[in-house]
Design a protein around this motif. Sequence first.
Motif, short mmCIF file in Angstrom:
data_model
loop_
_atom_site.label_atom_id
_atom_site.label_comp_id
_atom_site.label_asym_id
_atom_site.label_seq_id
_atom_site.Cartn_x
_atom_site.Cartn_y
_atom_site.Cartn_z
N SER A 73 0.84 -1.20 0.00
CA SER A 73 0.00 0.00 0.00
C SER A 73 0.88 1.25 0.00
O SER A 73 2.07 1.20 0.32
N ILE A 74 0.27 2.36 -0.34
CA ILE A 74 1.01 3.63 -0.34
C ILE A 74 1.47 3.97 1.07
O ILE A 74 2.60 4.43 1.26
N ASN A 75 0.64 3.70 2.07
CA ASN A 75 1.04 3.92 3.47
C ASN A 75 2.24 3.08 3.84
O ASN A 75 3.18 3.56 4.47
N ALA A 76 2.19 1.79 3.48
CA ALA A 76 3.31 0.89 3.77
C ALA A 76 4.58 1.36 3.06
O ALA A 76 5.68 1.30 3.61
N GLN A 77 4.43 1.87 1.83
CA GLN A 77 5.57 2.38 1.09
C GLN A 77 6.16 3.60 1.78
O GLN A 77 7.38 3.73 1.90
N ASP A 78 5.30 4.50 2.24
CA ASP A 78 5.79 5.68 2.97
C ASP A 78 6.54 5.28 4.24
O ASP A 78 7.58 5.85 4.57
N ASN A 79 6.01 4.28 4.95
CA ASN A 79 6.69 3.79 6.16
C ASN A 79 8.06 3.21 5.82
O ASN A 79 9.04 3.46 6.53
N LEU A 80 8.13 2.44 4.75
CA LEU A 80 9.40 1.86 4.32
C LEU A 80 10.37 2.95 3.89
O LEU A 80 11.57 2.88 4.20
N HIS A 81 9.87 3.97 3.21
CA HIS A 81 10.71 5.07 2.75
C HIS A 81 11.28 5.86 3.93
O HIS A 81 12.41 6.37 3.85
N SER A 82 10.55 5.93 5.02
CA SER A 82 11.03 6.70 6.19
C SER A 82 12.16 5.96 6.91
O SER A 82 12.92 6.59 7.65
N GLN A 83 12.28 4.65 6.67
CA GLN A 83 13.35 3.87 7.30
C GLN A 83 14.70 4.41 6.86
O GLN A 83 14.97 4.56 5.67
N GLY A 84 15.56 4.70 7.84
CA GLY A 84 16.88 5.24 7.54
C GLY A 84 16.88 6.74 7.33
O GLY A 84 17.92 7.35 7.13
N THR A 86 13.73 9.26 8.71
CA THR A 86 13.13 9.77 9.96
C THR A 86 12.91 8.67 10.98
O THR A 86 12.56 8.95 12.12
N GLU A 87 13.07 7.43 10.56
CA GLU A 87 12.93 6.26 11.45
C GLU A 87 14.23 5.48 11.46
O GLU A 87 15.01 5.55 10.51
N PRO A 88 14.47 4.71 12.54
CA PRO A 88 15.70 3.92 12.60
C PRO A 88 15.77 2.86 11.49
O PRO A 88 14.74 2.43 10.98
N GLY A 89 16.98 2.48 11.16
CA GLY A 89 17.19 1.43 10.17
C GLY A 89 17.99 1.90 8.98
O GLY A 89 18.37 3.06 8.90
N GLN A 90 18.21 0.97 8.09
CA GLN A 90 18.97 1.25 6.88
C GLN A 90 18.01 1.65 5.76
O GLN A 90 16.90 1.14 5.66
N ILE A 91 18.44 2.56 4.89
CA ILE A 91 17.63 2.95 3.73
C ILE A 91 17.53 1.74 2.80
O ILE A 91 18.54 1.16 2.42
N VAL A 92 16.29 1.37 2.48
CA VAL A 92 16.07 0.22 1.59
C VAL A 92 15.32 0.61 0.32
O VAL A 92 15.20 -0.21 -0.58
#
Length: 184
Positions: A73-84, A86-92
Motif C-alpha cells: 500500500s502507499i502507506n506501507a511504502q511511505d513507512n518503508l521510505h522513512s526507514q533510515g 526519519t525512522e531507525p534502520g537502513q535505507i532500503v
Amino acid sequence: MKHMKTAFSVIFLLVLGGFLFIWIHNELEFREELKERPAPSGLHPIVEEKKNELIEKAADIGIDILITDDFRSINAQDNLHSQGRTEPGQIVTHAKGGESYHNYGLAIDFALRLANGDVVWDIKRDGNGNGKADWFEVADIAKELGFSWGGDWRHFKDYPHLEMNFGLSIDELQKGWRPEDVME
C-alpha cells in the motif's frame, strides 16, 4: 511531368497522413483503455502467475525462495521510505508512496530460504552446489519470465526486487493507467 510529380507527392502525403491518423487514433484509444481503472489492492494477475512460476522453476533447480514482499500500500511504502531517514534502520528504498511498482501490484521481492527455514539475502550463496550463485540463477529465471531485476539497475542496486511494468511509467500509473489483465 512536373504536375505528375506534384500529384504523386500529394497522394503520398494523403496516404501517409491517413496512416498516421489511424495509428495515432489507435494509440490514443489503447491508452484511453488503460486509464481510470481502480487502484489495485493486490498483485496483478499476470505478476501473480509469473511469481508462482518463478518459485516452481527455482525449486526445480534446488533453490527455495520466499517472496518477502509483493503488493504494498502507499502507506506501507511511505513507512518503508522513512526507514533510515526519519525512522531507525537502513535505507532500503528511494521510492515514496505511489512511486513504487509495488504500489500497483507490479513488483515482488524475494530472498533465499534455507532447509532449516532461515531466510537469507546472501547474493553469493550457492546452496544447490552448481558453481553459480543462487541469487543470480533466480534473477535469470525471473528475467526469462518477463520480470525486470533491480540488480540490473545502474545506480541503487535492489537485488531482491523484480517488477513487470507492462510499458507503463510510474507517472502513468499515478494518473490511473493500468495494464491489461491478459497476456498477448
